[in-house]
Design a protein around this motif. Structure first.
Motif, PDB file in Angstrom:
ATOM      1  N   LEU A 144     -48.783  37.347   1.980  1.00 39.08           N
ATOM      2  CA  LEU A 144     -49.662  36.258   1.554  1.00 39.08           C
ATOM      3  C   LEU A 144     -50.910  36.804   0.860  1.00 39.08           C
ATOM      4  CD1 LEU A 144     -49.481  33.675   4.494  1.00 39.08           C
ATOM      5  CD2 LEU A 144     -48.232  33.688   2.326  1.00 39.08           C
ATOM      6  N   ALA A 145     -51.376  37.973   1.320  1.00 38.31           N
ATOM      7  CA  ALA A 145     -52.528  38.600   0.664  1.00 38.31           C
ATOM      8  C   ALA A 145     -52.183  38.982  -0.771  1.00 38.31           C
ATOM      9  CB  ALA A 145     -52.977  39.830   1.451  1.00 38.31           C
ATOM     10  N   ILE A 146     -50.960  39.490  -0.980  1.00 38.55           N
ATOM     11  CA  ILE A 146     -50.521  39.827  -2.342  1.00 38.55           C
ATOM     12  C   ILE A 146     -50.483  38.566  -3.203  1.00 38.55           C
ATOM     13  CG2 ILE A 146     -48.583  40.667  -3.719  1.00 38.55           C
ATOM     14  CD1 ILE A 146     -47.876  42.508  -1.368  1.00 38.55           C
ATOM     15  N   GLN A 147     -49.943  37.483  -2.636  1.00 40.22           N
ATOM     16  CA  GLN A 147     -49.902  36.216  -3.356  1.00 40.22           C
ATOM     17  C   GLN A 147     -51.316  35.756  -3.721  1.00 40.22           C
ATOM     18  OE1 GLN A 147     -47.181  34.431  -4.294  1.00 40.22           O
ATOM     19  NE2 GLN A 147     -48.360  32.743  -5.174  1.00 40.22           N
ATOM     20  N   TYR A 148     -52.254  35.905  -2.813  1.00 39.20           N
ATOM     21  CA  TYR A 148     -53.631  35.445  -3.023  1.00 39.20           C
ATOM     22  C   TYR A 148     -54.314  36.196  -4.167  1.00 39.20           C
ATOM     23  CZ  TYR A 148     -58.478  34.171  -2.017  1.00 39.20           C
ATOM     24  OH  TYR A 148     -59.760  33.717  -2.112  1.00 39.20           O
ATOM     25  N   PHE A 149     -54.093  37.496  -4.230  1.00 36.79           N
ATOM     26  CA  PHE A 149     -54.800  38.303  -5.216  1.00 36.79           C
ATOM     27  C   PHE A 149     -54.049  38.473  -6.538  1.00 36.79           C
ATOM     28  CE2 PHE A 149     -56.825  39.839  -1.255  1.00 36.79           C
ATOM     29  CZ  PHE A 149     -58.153  39.597  -1.601  1.00 36.79           C
ATOM     30  N   LYS A 150     -52.716  38.283  -6.531  1.00 31.64           N
ATOM     31  CA  LYS A 150     -51.953  38.580  -7.736  1.00 31.64           C
ATOM     32  C   LYS A 150     -51.307  37.353  -8.382  1.00 31.64           C
ATOM     33  CE  LYS A 150     -49.502  42.312  -8.088  1.00 31.64           C
ATOM     34  NZ  LYS A 150     -50.313  43.092  -9.023  1.00 31.64           N
ATOM     35  N   LYS A 151     -51.111  36.267  -7.631  1.00 33.34           N
ATOM     36  CA  LYS A 151     -50.390  35.119  -8.180  1.00 33.34           C
ATOM     37  C   LYS A 151     -51.158  33.828  -7.919  1.00 33.34           C
ATOM     38  CE  LYS A 151     -45.833  37.278  -8.063  1.00 33.34           C
ATOM     39  NZ  LYS A 151     -44.394  37.082  -7.778  1.00 33.34           N
ATOM     40  N   ASP A 152     -50.449  32.699  -7.880  1.00 33.07           N
ATOM     41  CA  ASP A 152     -51.068  31.391  -7.697  1.00 33.07           C
ATOM     42  C   ASP A 152     -51.463  31.202  -6.239  1.00 33.07           C
ATOM     43  OD1 ASP A 152     -51.877  28.798  -7.719  1.00 33.07           O
ATOM     44  OD2 ASP A 152     -49.927  27.936  -8.222  1.00 33.07           O
ATOM     45  N   LYS A 161     -37.014  27.180  -5.257  1.00 35.13           N
ATOM     46  CA  LYS A 161     -37.092  26.452  -6.515  1.00 35.13           C
ATOM     47  C   LYS A 161     -38.458  25.802  -6.717  1.00 35.13           C
ATOM     48  CE  LYS A 161     -32.147  25.445  -6.883  1.00 35.13           C
ATOM     49  NZ  LYS A 161     -31.105  24.382  -6.885  1.00 35.13           N
ATOM     50  N   GLN A 162     -39.227  25.692  -5.619  1.00 34.39           N
ATOM     51  CA  GLN A 162     -40.510  24.989  -5.696  1.00 34.39           C
ATOM     52  C   GLN A 162     -41.720  25.889  -5.478  1.00 34.39           C
ATOM     53  OE1 GLN A 162     -40.418  20.963  -3.784  1.00 34.39           O
ATOM     54  NE2 GLN A 162     -38.432  21.623  -2.999  1.00 34.39           N
ATOM     55  N   TYR A 163     -41.526  27.010  -4.765  1.00 35.79           N
ATOM     56  CA  TYR A 163     -42.663  27.876  -4.452  1.00 35.79           C
ATOM     57  C   TYR A 163     -42.289  29.334  -4.646  1.00 35.79           C
ATOM     58  CZ  TYR A 163     -44.686  23.697  -2.340  1.00 35.79           C
ATOM     59  OH  TYR A 163     -45.180  22.437  -2.142  1.00 35.79           O
ATOM     60  N   ASP A 164     -43.309  30.171  -4.879  1.00 37.73           N
ATOM     61  CA  ASP A 164     -43.084  31.601  -5.053  1.00 37.73           C
ATOM     62  C   ASP A 164     -42.463  32.203  -3.792  1.00 37.73           C
ATOM     63  OD1 ASP A 164     -44.091  31.614  -7.592  1.00 37.73           O
ATOM     64  OD2 ASP A 164     -46.119  32.213  -7.004  1.00 37.73           O
ATOM     65  N   SER A 165     -41.623  33.188  -3.994  1.00 31.81           N
ATOM     66  CA  SER A 165     -40.927  33.814  -2.869  1.00 31.81           C
ATOM     67  C   SER A 165     -41.887  34.469  -1.882  1.00 31.81           C
ATOM     68  CB  SER A 165     -39.932  34.853  -3.383  1.00 31.81           C
ATOM     69  OG  SER A 165     -40.591  35.821  -4.181  1.00 31.81           O
ATOM     70  N   LEU A 166     -42.996  35.018  -2.381  1.00 31.15           N
ATOM     71  CA  LEU A 166     -43.951  35.654  -1.482  1.00 31.15           C
ATOM     72  C   LEU A 166     -44.563  34.643  -0.514  1.00 31.15           C
ATOM     73  CD1 LEU A 166     -45.817  38.101  -3.912  1.00 31.15           C
ATOM     74  CD2 LEU A 166     -44.086  38.652  -2.207  1.00 31.15           C
TER      75      LEU A 166
END
Length: 314
Positions: free
Chosen positions: A51-59, A182-187
């Motif tokens: 989730l930290a990776i998602q927070y800093f690198k994606k939406d 299909k609706q949210y990022d895998s991370l």
């Protein structure tokens, strides 16, 4: 350059997955680490890191946004408990009672279970390739577990039972995750699923109930490897490889995972592996390669080109 980067990422990720299982076996053997505690700690920390990776690198809005839809939230909880937690726990339990090589290879029976499920649901038809795949899986499992002798099994029955359950859990995990991806990022999906599974298992064995004083530096390094490399980085690298490689190639290269588990079990843990078990290993790896080749051809005719790949965890 992007293609080379993808190849390097998927190979590193697959090797980390395979070695991670063997390192876990080392902890069980040498330090008597409890399976419940290891799975709880691994899921919670790895989930937070994803989730930290998602927070800093994606939406980053998806991290909390996934909980705003009641139907999706319920599906995510089911996925976290019956998918993520079930896969992680059964896999680790099979390693504890047997070894990482057998546990990993039994888990790779999941694709066969998925094929059989889709045939029963009449979502696909039985082909000659399917028959060959199932045959390789059954023959490979028999040789792996018996070493060619019907009179006795080469691994404990508990290890076999947990390994088969791990395959069932992985099959559910793969199929159930598709609409969520299909609706949210895998991370986001995997990160929250890990946290849900780890939170639930915390009621069985809280992560703080551990005699940390008796852990040596070596044991701590093993734990760090399992959590950081064998879970978080392995999954992240595999997902990132799909940005520059087609799913077929990523799946083919990902089949290095069981080979890494087998080789590290034999040469690092010094566990015996007979000739017929090597034959069984070859059959199951052959099954994985056939499925990977078939997956790409099927996806071209039945799936939109969104480059989504079923999730992988060991």
């Amino acid at each position: 350059m992007n293609r080379r980067k993808g190849i390097v990422l998927v190979i590193i990720g697959a090797v980390f997955w395979g070695i991670g299982g063997t390192v876990a076996k080392k902890l069980f053997q040498q330090y008597q680490i409890d399976v419940d505690w290891l799975v709880t700690t691994r899921l919670l920390i790895a989930g937070l890191l994803l989730l930290a990776i998602q927070y800093f690198k994606k939406d980053r809005s998806q991290i909390l946004g996934v909980w705003k839809n009641g139907k999706i939230a319920i599906q995510l909880i089911i996925f976290g408990v019956l998918g993520m937690l079930a896969v992680q726990y059964t896999y680790m339990a099979s390693i504890k009672h047997g070894n990482a090589a057998v546990a990993t290879l039994l888990q790779y029976l999941a694709p066969v279970m998925i094929i059989l499920y889709l045939i029963v649901r009449k979502q696909t038809t039985l082909t000659s390739r399917d028959l060959l795949t199932v045959s390789l899986a059954l023959i490979g499992s028999f040789l792996l577990l018996t070493n060619g002798s019907i009179s006795q099994l080469s691994v404990p029955v508990l290890a076999i039972a947990w390994g088969v359950l791990s395959g069932v859990a992985l099959a559910f995990y793969t199929l159930f995750a598709i609409p969520l991806l299909k609706q949210y990022d895998s991370l986001v999906i995997v990160g929250w699923a890990m946290i849900i599974g780890g939170f639930l298992l915390s009621f069985v064995h809280p992560p703080w109930q551990m005699d940390y004083k008796n852990l040596t530096l070596e044991a701590i390094l093993y734990l760090v490897f399992i959590i950081i490399f064998g879970s978080m980085i392995a999954f992240w690298f595999y997902i990132e490889s799909l940005q520059s490689l087609p799913p077929k190639e990523s799946s083919l290269l990902g089949s290095i995972e069981p080979l890494a588990a087998v080789l590290t079990t034999i040469f690092w843990l010094k566990e015996p592996f007979g000739f017929f078990q090597w034959l069984g290993t070859a059959c199951i790896i052959g099954m994985i390669l056939l499925l990977a080749l078939n997956k790409e051809s099927s996806s071209k005719t039945s799936q939109p080109p969104d480059n989504k790949e079923p999730l992988r965890v060991s």
